[in-house]
Design a protein around this motif. Structure first.
Motif, PDB file in Angstrom:
ATOM      1  N   PRO A   1      22.615  87.696  36.423  1.00 50.24           N
ATOM      2  CA  PRO A   1      23.017  86.496  35.677  1.00 50.24           C
ATOM      3  C   PRO A   1      22.674  86.641  34.193  1.00 50.24           C
ATOM      4  O   PRO A   1      21.533  86.931  33.841  1.00 50.24           O
ATOM      5  N   MET A   2      23.671  86.440  33.340  1.00 51.02           N
ATOM      6  CA  MET A   2      23.486  86.604  31.898  1.00 51.02           C
ATOM      7  C   MET A   2      24.026  85.430  31.095  1.00 51.02           C
ATOM      8  O   MET A   2      23.674  85.254  29.930  1.00 51.02           O
ATOM      9  N   LEU A   3      24.899  84.626  31.696  1.00 48.55           N
ATOM     10  CA  LEU A   3      25.502  83.485  31.011  1.00 48.55           C
ATOM     11  C   LEU A   3      25.296  82.219  31.832  1.00 48.55           C
ATOM     12  O   LEU A   3      24.964  82.285  33.011  1.00 48.55           O
ATOM     13  N   GLY A   4      25.521  81.073  31.192  1.00 44.39           N
ATOM     14  CA  GLY A   4      25.425  79.815  31.913  1.00 44.39           C
ATOM     15  C   GLY A   4      26.781  79.403  32.467  1.00 44.39           C
ATOM     16  O   GLY A   4      27.782  80.100  32.292  1.00 44.39           O
TER      17      GLY A   4
ATOM     18  N   ASP B   1      37.580  69.231  30.493  1.00 44.84           N
ATOM     19  CA  ASP B   1      36.134  69.402  30.697  1.00 44.84           C
ATOM     20  C   ASP B   1      35.942  70.394  31.829  1.00 44.84           C
ATOM     21  O   ASP B   1      36.101  70.050  32.996  1.00 44.84           O
ATOM     22  N   VAL B   2      35.626  71.647  31.484  1.00 42.50           N
ATOM     23  CA  VAL B   2      35.523  72.673  32.522  1.00 42.50           C
ATOM     24  C   VAL B   2      34.319  73.581  32.294  1.00 42.50           C
ATOM     25  O   VAL B   2      33.931  73.855  31.158  1.00 42.50           O
ATOM     26  N   ALA B   3      33.727  74.006  33.385  1.00 44.57           N
ATOM     27  CA  ALA B   3      32.740  75.076  33.322  1.00 44.57           C
ATOM     28  C   ALA B   3      33.475  76.373  33.036  1.00 44.57           C
ATOM     29  O   ALA B   3      34.670  76.505  33.329  1.00 44.57           O
ATOM     30  N   THR B   4      32.786  77.336  32.466  1.00 46.54           N
ATOM     31  CA  THR B   4      33.405  78.641  32.221  1.00 46.54           C
ATOM     32  C   THR B   4      33.216  79.574  33.418  1.00 46.54           C
ATOM     33  O   THR B   4      33.560  80.751  33.356  1.00 46.54           O
TER      34      THR B   4
ATOM     35  N   VAL C   1      33.343  77.748  39.533  1.00 45.17           N
ATOM     36  CA  VAL C   1      32.923  76.390  39.858  1.00 45.17           C
ATOM     37  C   VAL C   1      31.548  76.161  39.230  1.00 45.17           C
ATOM     38  O   VAL C   1      30.819  77.124  38.958  1.00 45.17           O
ATOM     39  N   PRO C   2      31.164  74.926  38.989  1.00 48.20           N
ATOM     40  CA  PRO C   2      29.828  74.651  38.456  1.00 48.20           C
ATOM     41  C   PRO C   2      28.769  74.728  39.549  1.00 48.20           C
ATOM     42  O   PRO C   2      29.087  74.705  40.746  1.00 48.20           O
ATOM     43  N   ARG C   3      27.515  74.771  39.130  1.00 46.26           N
ATOM     44  CA  ARG C   3      26.422  74.866  40.092  1.00 46.26           C
ATOM     45  C   ARG C   3      26.402  73.687  41.060  1.00 46.26           C
ATOM     46  O   ARG C   3      26.075  73.831  42.235  1.00 46.26           O
TER      47      ARG C   3
ATOM     48  N   TRP D   1      33.838  82.890  44.654  1.00 47.17           N
ATOM     49  CA  TRP D   1      33.074  81.918  43.881  1.00 47.17           C
ATOM     50  C   TRP D   1      31.750  82.496  43.390  1.00 47.17           C
ATOM     51  O   TRP D   1      31.344  82.244  42.266  1.00 47.17           O
ATOM     52  N   ALA D   2      31.067  83.222  44.266  1.00 46.51           N
ATOM     53  CA  ALA D   2      29.702  83.657  43.949  1.00 46.51           C
ATOM     54  C   ALA D   2      29.461  85.079  44.431  1.00 46.51           C
ATOM     55  O   ALA D   2      30.188  85.606  45.280  1.00 46.51           O
TER      56      ALA D   2
END
Length: 239
Positions: free
Chosen positions: A30-33, A51-54, A57-59, A76-77
Protein backbone atom coordinates in the motif's frame (compact mmCIF):
# COMPACT_ATOMS: atom_id res chain seq x y z
CA UNK A 1 -29.78 32.11 2.43
CA UNK A 2 -28.27 34.75 0.12
CA UNK A 3 -24.80 33.79 1.37
CA UNK A 4 -25.60 30.13 0.71
CA UNK A 5 -26.73 30.89 -2.84
CA UNK A 6 -23.59 32.95 -3.42
CA UNK A 7 -21.31 30.11 -2.32
CA UNK A 8 -23.18 27.48 -4.32
CA UNK A 9 -22.87 29.54 -7.50
CA UNK A 10 -19.20 28.57 -7.72
CA UNK A 11 -17.59 25.45 -9.09
CA UNK A 12 -16.24 23.54 -6.10
CA UNK A 13 -13.36 21.08 -5.88
CA UNK A 14 -12.00 19.17 -2.91
CA UNK A 15 -9.75 16.22 -2.15
CA UNK A 16 -8.01 14.54 0.74
CA UNK A 17 -5.33 11.92 1.08
CA UNK A 18 -5.57 9.09 3.61
CA UNK A 19 -3.35 6.47 5.14
CA UNK A 20 -1.83 4.20 2.51
CA UNK A 21 -4.29 1.39 1.77
CA UNK A 22 -4.17 1.33 -2.05
CA UNK A 23 -1.51 -0.46 -4.05
CA UNK A 24 0.06 0.88 -7.27
CA UNK A 25 -0.49 -0.96 -10.53
CA UNK A 26 1.63 -4.15 -10.53
CA UNK A 27 2.49 -3.59 -6.85
CA UNK A 28 1.53 -5.22 -3.56
CA UNK A 29 2.57 -2.68 -0.94
CA UNK A 30 0.00 0.00 0.00
CA UNK A 31 1.42 3.36 -1.10
CA UNK A 32 -1.61 5.59 -1.80
CA UNK A 33 -4.88 6.38 -0.09
CA UNK A 34 -8.43 5.96 -1.35
CA UNK A 35 -7.93 9.73 -1.85
CA UNK A 36 -11.26 10.95 -3.26
CA UNK A 37 -11.62 13.62 -5.92
CA UNK A 38 -14.76 15.75 -5.63
CA UNK A 39 -16.14 18.33 -8.06
CA UNK A 40 -19.48 20.11 -8.02
CA UNK A 41 -20.86 22.31 -10.79
CA UNK A 42 -24.20 24.12 -10.47
CA UNK A 43 -26.85 22.94 -12.93
CA UNK A 44 -30.64 22.54 -13.05
CA UNK A 45 -32.62 20.69 -11.84
CA UNK A 46 -29.76 18.83 -10.15
CA UNK A 47 -26.17 19.91 -9.55
CA UNK A 48 -23.40 17.82 -11.09
CA UNK A 49 -21.85 16.12 -8.03
CA UNK A 50 -18.80 14.02 -8.82
CA UNK A 51 -17.43 12.36 -5.69
CA UNK A 52 -15.28 9.27 -6.16
CA UNK A 53 -12.46 7.41 -4.50
CA UNK A 54 -9.45 6.86 -6.73
CA UNK A 55 -9.63 3.16 -5.82
CA UNK A 56 -12.06 0.60 -7.26
CA UNK A 57 -14.14 0.97 -4.10
CA UNK A 58 -13.61 2.90 -0.85
CA UNK A 59 -12.61 1.24 2.40
CA UNK A 60 -16.14 1.60 3.78
CA UNK A 61 -17.38 -0.90 1.19
CA UNK A 62 -15.05 -3.51 2.72
CA UNK A 63 -16.49 -2.79 6.16
CA UNK A 64 -20.00 -3.38 4.84
CA UNK A 65 -19.09 -6.63 3.10
CA UNK A 66 -17.27 -7.81 6.20
CA UNK A 67 -20.33 -7.16 8.39
CA UNK A 68 -22.55 -8.98 5.94
CA UNK A 69 -20.12 -11.87 5.62
CA UNK A 70 -20.11 -11.45 1.83
CA UNK A 71 -17.16 -12.14 -0.48
CA UNK A 72 -15.61 -9.18 -2.26
CA UNK A 73 -15.87 -8.84 -6.02
CA UNK A 74 -12.92 -10.04 -8.06
CA UNK A 75 -10.58 -7.17 -8.87
CA UNK A 76 -11.41 -5.06 -5.80
CA UNK A 77 -8.57 -5.99 -3.46
CA UNK A 78 -5.21 -7.74 -3.34
CA UNK A 79 -3.68 -10.29 -1.00
CA UNK A 80 -0.13 -10.10 0.40
CA UNK A 81 1.31 -11.10 -2.99
CA UNK A 82 -0.69 -8.57 -5.02
CA UNK A 83 -3.17 -11.08 -6.43
CA UNK A 84 -6.93 -10.48 -6.50
CA UNK A 85 -8.50 -11.55 -3.21
CA UNK A 86 -12.12 -11.74 -2.01
CA UNK A 87 -11.92 -12.14 1.81
CA UNK A 88 -13.04 -8.76 3.20
CA UNK A 89 -11.95 -9.50 6.77
CA UNK A 90 -8.44 -10.54 5.75
CA UNK A 91 -8.00 -7.48 3.54
CA UNK A 92 -9.04 -5.22 6.43
CA UNK A 93 -6.77 -7.11 8.83
CA UNK A 94 -3.84 -6.63 6.44
CA UNK A 95 -4.57 -2.91 6.15
CA UNK A 96 -4.84 -2.48 9.92
CA UNK A 97 -1.64 -4.44 10.52
CA UNK A 98 0.24 -2.49 7.80
CA UNK A 99 0.95 -5.70 5.88
CA UNK A 100 1.21 -5.96 2.08
CA UNK A 101 -2.05 -6.18 0.21
CA UNK A 102 -4.78 -3.57 -0.13
CA UNK A 103 -7.24 -1.99 -2.52
CA UNK A 104 -6.69 -1.80 -6.27
CA UNK A 105 -6.85 1.57 -8.04
CA UNK A 106 -9.75 2.34 -10.38
CA UNK A 107 -9.33 -0.12 -13.25
CA UNK A 108 -8.42 -3.07 -11.02
CA UNK A 109 -5.19 -5.03 -11.34
CA UNK A 110 -4.60 -4.87 -15.09
CA UNK A 111 -3.53 -2.11 -17.44
CA UNK A 112 -5.88 -3.75 -19.95
CA UNK A 113 -8.79 -2.50 -17.84
CA UNK A 114 -7.23 0.87 -17.02
CA UNK A 115 -5.55 0.25 -13.67
CA UNK A 116 -2.82 2.75 -14.56
CA UNK A 117 -5.48 5.47 -14.96
CA UNK A 118 -6.78 5.05 -11.43
CA UNK A 119 -3.20 4.82 -10.18
CA UNK A 120 -2.46 8.17 -11.82
CA UNK A 121 -5.60 9.75 -10.34
CA UNK A 122 -4.40 8.66 -6.91
CA UNK A 123 -1.11 10.46 -7.49
CA UNK A 124 -2.98 13.59 -8.63
CA UNK A 125 -4.96 13.51 -5.36
CA UNK A 126 -1.65 13.32 -3.49
CA UNK A 127 -0.34 16.32 -5.44
CA UNK A 128 -3.33 18.49 -4.55
CA UNK A 129 -3.28 17.45 -0.89
CA UNK A 130 -0.12 16.26 0.87
CA UNK A 131 2.34 17.73 -1.65
CA UNK A 132 0.80 21.19 -2.10
CA UNK A 133 0.01 21.42 1.63
CA UNK A 134 3.56 20.55 2.59
CA UNK A 135 2.11 17.74 4.68
CA UNK A 136 2.50 13.98 4.63
CA UNK A 137 1.97 11.83 1.56
CA UNK A 138 -0.15 8.73 2.12
CA UNK A 139 2.74 6.34 2.97
CA UNK A 140 3.48 8.60 5.95
CA UNK A 141 -0.07 9.42 7.10
CA UNK A 142 -0.76 7.87 10.50
CA UNK A 143 -3.95 5.93 11.20
CA UNK A 144 -6.49 6.85 13.84
CA UNK A 145 -8.23 9.94 15.16
CA UNK A 146 -4.92 11.80 15.52
CA UNK A 147 -3.96 11.11 11.92
CA UNK A 148 -2.47 13.79 9.71
CA UNK A 149 -4.03 13.70 6.23
CA UNK A 150 -3.97 16.81 4.07
CA UNK A 151 -6.87 18.49 2.30
CA UNK A 152 -7.55 20.68 -0.71
CA UNK A 153 -10.59 22.94 -1.12
CA UNK A 154 -11.15 25.26 -4.06
CA UNK A 155 -14.05 27.48 -5.14
CA UNK A 156 -13.83 28.70 -8.72
CA UNK A 157 -15.93 31.58 -10.01
CA UNK A 158 -16.78 30.12 -13.40
CA UNK A 159 -18.02 33.56 -14.44
CA UNK A 160 -14.45 34.26 -15.53
CA UNK A 161 -15.21 32.13 -18.60
CA UNK A 162 -18.34 34.02 -19.66
CA UNK A 163 -21.90 34.78 -18.60
CA UNK A 164 -22.70 32.55 -15.60
CA UNK A 165 -26.35 32.09 -16.52
CA UNK A 166 -25.41 30.92 -20.00
CA UNK A 167 -22.70 28.58 -18.69
CA UNK A 168 -25.07 27.07 -16.13
CA UNK A 169 -27.79 26.66 -18.75
CA UNK A 170 -25.34 24.96 -21.13
CA UNK A 171 -24.24 22.58 -18.39
CA UNK A 172 -27.88 21.84 -17.55
CA UNK A 173 -28.57 21.09 -21.22
CA UNK A 174 -25.60 18.72 -21.47
CA UNK A 175 -26.73 16.78 -18.39
CA UNK A 176 -30.31 16.61 -19.70
CA UNK A 177 -29.11 15.33 -23.08
CA UNK A 178 -27.04 12.66 -21.34
CA UNK A 179 -30.03 11.50 -19.31
CA UNK A 180 -32.25 11.44 -22.39
CA UNK A 181 -29.76 9.69 -24.70
CA UNK A 182 -30.39 6.15 -25.95
CA UNK A 183 -30.26 3.49 -23.22
CA UNK A 184 -28.46 0.17 -23.46
CA UNK A 185 -30.67 -2.88 -23.87
CA UNK A 186 -32.53 -3.64 -20.65
CA UNK A 187 -31.52 -0.39 -18.95
CA UNK A 188 -34.43 1.85 -17.95
CA UNK A 189 -32.51 5.00 -17.13
CA UNK A 190 -29.26 6.96 -17.50
CA UNK A 191 -28.18 8.97 -14.46
CA UNK A 192 -25.89 11.95 -14.16
CA UNK A 193 -23.69 12.27 -11.08
CA UNK A 194 -25.68 13.51 -8.11
CA UNK A 195 -29.12 12.35 -9.25
CA UNK A 196 -29.14 9.09 -7.31
CA UNK A 197 -27.93 10.83 -4.15
CA UNK A 198 -30.56 13.57 -4.45
CA UNK A 199 -33.35 11.02 -4.89
CA UNK A 200 -31.97 8.82 -2.09
CA UNK A 201 -31.90 11.81 0.26
CA UNK A 202 -35.53 12.66 -0.51
CA UNK A 203 -36.59 9.03 0.02
CA UNK A 204 -34.70 8.58 3.30
CA UNK A 205 -36.10 11.83 4.65
CA UNK A 206 -39.50 10.16 4.28
CA UNK A 207 -38.76 6.56 5.25
CA UNK A 208 -35.59 6.69 7.38
CA UNK A 209 -32.14 5.18 6.94
CA UNK A 210 -31.71 1.38 6.99
CA UNK A 211 -28.92 0.26 9.33
CA UNK A 212 -27.07 -3.05 9.48
CA UNK A 213 -27.67 -4.96 12.75
CA UNK A 214 -23.93 -5.25 13.43
CA UNK A 215 -23.65 -1.47 13.06
CA UNK A 216 -26.43 -1.02 15.62
CA UNK A 217 -24.53 -3.31 17.97
CA UNK A 218 -21.44 -1.12 17.54
CA UNK A 219 -23.54 1.92 18.47
CA UNK A 220 -24.73 0.15 21.60
CA UNK A 221 -21.18 -0.76 22.63
CA UNK A 222 -19.98 2.80 22.05
CA UNK A 223 -22.95 4.13 24.02
CA UNK A 224 -22.17 1.82 26.92
CA UNK A 225 -18.52 2.89 26.82
CA UNK A 226 -19.31 6.62 27.03
CA UNK A 227 -22.27 6.18 29.37
CA UNK A 228 -25.02 7.09 26.91
CA UNK A 229 -28.10 4.91 26.57
CA UNK A 230 -28.43 4.01 22.91
CA UNK A 231 -32.16 3.36 23.21
CA UNK A 232 -32.72 6.71 24.91
CA UNK A 233 -30.59 8.52 22.36
CA UNK A 234 -32.52 7.19 19.36
CA UNK A 235 -35.93 7.27 21.05
CA UNK A 236 -38.64 7.47 18.43
CA UNK A 237 -36.53 5.98 15.66
CA UNK A 238 -37.81 2.85 13.91
CA UNK A 239 -35.46 -0.15 14.03
Amino acid sequence: MNRFLLVTDFLGFSSTNTEAIAIPTFGRQPMLGTSPLVLCMPADPCFFWYDVATTVVPRGKFEIYNKRGDALKDGWAADELGNSYTDAKQVLDNINAKRPGGIFPIGGYSTDTGSHKGYGLGIIAELFTGIFAGGHASPHVENGGMGDPSFCFMALDYGMFGDKKEIRAQMSTLLRELRESKKADGQPRIYTHGEKEMESLAEKQKTGIPVNERTLEEFRRIGAYVGVSFEEYVKGAAF
